[in-house]
Write an enzyme that holds these catalytic residues in place. Structure first.
Site, PDB file in Angstrom:
ATOM      1  N   CYS A   1      41.350  31.766  34.660  1.00 35.37           N
ATOM      2  CA  CYS A   1      40.651  30.883  35.613  1.00 35.37           C
ATOM      3  C   CYS A   1      41.153  31.042  37.036  1.00 35.37           C
ATOM      4  O   CYS A   1      40.401  30.852  37.986  1.00 35.37           O
ATOM      5  CB  CYS A   1      40.794  29.433  35.169  1.00 35.37           C
TER       6      CYS A   1
ATOM      7  N   GLU B   1      39.655  20.352  34.396  1.00 31.74           N
ATOM      8  CA  GLU B   1      40.259  21.598  34.880  1.00 31.74           C
ATOM      9  C   GLU B   1      39.188  22.669  34.766  1.00 31.74           C
ATOM     10  O   GLU B   1      38.940  23.208  33.686  1.00 31.74           O
ATOM     11  CB  GLU B   1      41.489  21.964  34.032  1.00 31.74           C
TER      12      GLU B   1
END
Ligand code: NAD
Length: 454
Positions: A241, A207
């Site tokens: 993010c 990720e």
């Protein structure tokens, strides 16, 4: 570490972690101990970067609790053996698929949402019946310590254990063989993880991050676009993010957008005193971000308090793709605004970067919306919305290309920690002798017929 991993492997091999009842029991236990230790968790994260109770609860704990409840409710269904169709060639057999845990798993967390990004993958790993070694980020030391205390005092190390540490400890862990590595973090470290995993052929979920654009077309609801983008950009001081990294806007509406952005920032009252803002994680990142702020392009904010590690919400206008701020993921409270002449040009610019983790489009134009969604590849995103896609556990969350490999949340998290074992179960009262000698043209004809060939 070797001992710990061996102990976990031995424990996994006893099959103790595999029953649904055991998995549910562990998830309930995790839920209980997190609830009991909430004050410790909230205090630790406030000490690390002044993240408030509201923000910690609403952007981290609420999702961890939800993931746990969802897993408790659905793990029976997710882990059920599923019947599948059988092909004609195997008549009269039955086929089924058995979801099975992978084994000893390693979860490596990032610092920006330290509880969510460590615990959500761990919950998925437990739901899928694995053992877990969790290595939270060392950058927020108090949250890392709090996680280690809570988990290690309540779970047996042979089942679920936290190892604290930074590069040295992670490197030592990565030298060992795991059955799955789940990593959240930056692209360069993601590459290190992938290489280490490759040595053991260990499957990974990565990720990662990248530059996520927000494209704004003329005629959209500009007031709502400014409101949602400002919230998303400065949440966690931009250290998110899936935050919109940069704005690509039709020049016709730019000045109106800027006025709306300024008004939204003023209304939001970004101050740590009022719990509306957080610190930058460390001095190194304050320095890095300071260098990305071109003072000649600042139209709002730009104040840096090095001692307090605070950077005010900053907006930069007339930014070009050649500027330093467009050469790396910002990961801080700086909003660069760039313009495009037509949508094809905007799309070409986004394509010149690695595939982003997220992309947001603000538009009322159905053709523009369809064109962007069709032509650009990215992990996931939103139309007229930012960040909130992550709250929907009914869909997978993950990147593509350089923004990541694999996905999680809800059942996709369970899947990322499972292997699906396909089984053909054939009775012995019948045998189609086509595969045995003597082979013949007639048999070949039958093989072709039964596999759909002429
Ligand atoms: P990072 O890559 O610096 O660190 C992540 C983890 O890797 C930490 O646990 C750290 O201890 C470990 N690590 C660091 N250097 C290492 C090395 N050389 N060898 C082995 N392990 C090492 O990332 P970060 O600063 O914690 O997080 C920021 C990045 O993470 C941003 O790029 C952001 O976009 C990304 N991110 C992605 C997601 C997502 O869900 N896709 C979520 C949060 C953050």
């Amino acid at each position: 570490m070797k001992d710990l991993i061996n102990k976990q492997r031995e424990y996994f091999n006893t099959n103790a972690t595999k029953s649904v009842a055991f998995r549910k029991e562990q998830l309930k236990k995790l839920q209980t101990i997190l609830k009991q230790n909430e004050a410790l968790l909230l205090d630790a994260i406030f000490q690390d970067f002044k993240k408030s109770e509201f923000d910690t609860y609403s952007s981290e704990l609420v999702f961890v609790y939800h993931d746990i409840s969802e897993a408790i409710k659905k793990v029976g269904k997710w882990s059920k053996i599923k019947r599948a169709r059988t092909n004609l060639l195997n008549f009269p057999a039955k086929t089924f698929v058995i979801p099975e845990p992978l084994g000893v798993t390693l979860v490596i967390g990032a610092w920006n949402y330290p509880y969510l990004l460590s615990l959500a993958p761990a919950v998925a790993a437990i739901a899928a019946g694995n053992t877990v070694i969790l290595k939270p980020s060392e950058l927020p030391p108090n949250t890392s310590r709090a996680l280690a205390k809570i988990i290690n005092e309540n779970f047996d190390s042979e089942y679920f254990h936290v190892i604290e540490g930074g590069v040295a400890e992670t490197t030592a862990l990565l030298a060992e063989k795991f059955d799955k590595i789940f990593f959240t973090g930056s692209v360069p470290v993601g590459k290190i993880i992938y290489q280490a995993a490759a040595k053991h052929l260990t499957p990974v979920t990565l990720e990662l991050g990248g530059k996520s654009p927000a494209i704004i077309t003329a005629g959209c609801n500009l007031k709502m676009a400014a409101k949602r983008i400002v919230w998303a950009k400065f949440l966690n001081a931009g250290q998110t993010c899936i935050s919109p990294d940069y704005i690509l806007i039709d020049p016709k509406i730019k000045s109106e957008f800027i006025a709306l952005v300024k008004s939204e920032i003023e209304q939001a009252d970004y101050s740590t005193e009022n719990d509306n803002y957080v610190q930058i994680i460390n001095n190194q990142n304050v320095q890095r971000l300071a260098q990305l702020i071109d003072s000649e392009k600042v139209i709002m904010g730009g104040e840096i308090n090095v001692a307090e590690r605070l950077i005010s919400p900053t907006v930069l206008d007339n930014v070009t793709f050649e500027d330093p701020i467009m050469q790396e993921e910002i990961f801080g409270p700086i909003m660069p605004i760039l313009t495009y002449n037509n949508l094809d040009e905007a799309i070409a610019k986004v394509k010149s970067y690695p595939k982003p983790l997220s992309l947001y489009v603000f538009t009322k134009n159905k053709n523009d919306r369809a064109k962007i969604l069709r032509e650009l590849s990215f992990g996931g995103g939103g139309v007229n919305e930012t960040i909130m896609q992550i709250t929907n556990h009914h869909v997978p969350f993950g990147g593509v290309g350089e923004s990541g490999i694999g996905a999680y949340h809800g059942e996709s998290g369970f899947k990322s920690f499972s292997h699906y074992k396909s089984i053909l179960d054939k009775p012995t009262w019948f045998e189609l002798n086509l595969k045995y000698s003597p082979l013949s043209a007639k048999k070949l004809k039958w093989v072709k017929f039964m596999t759909g060939r002429k």
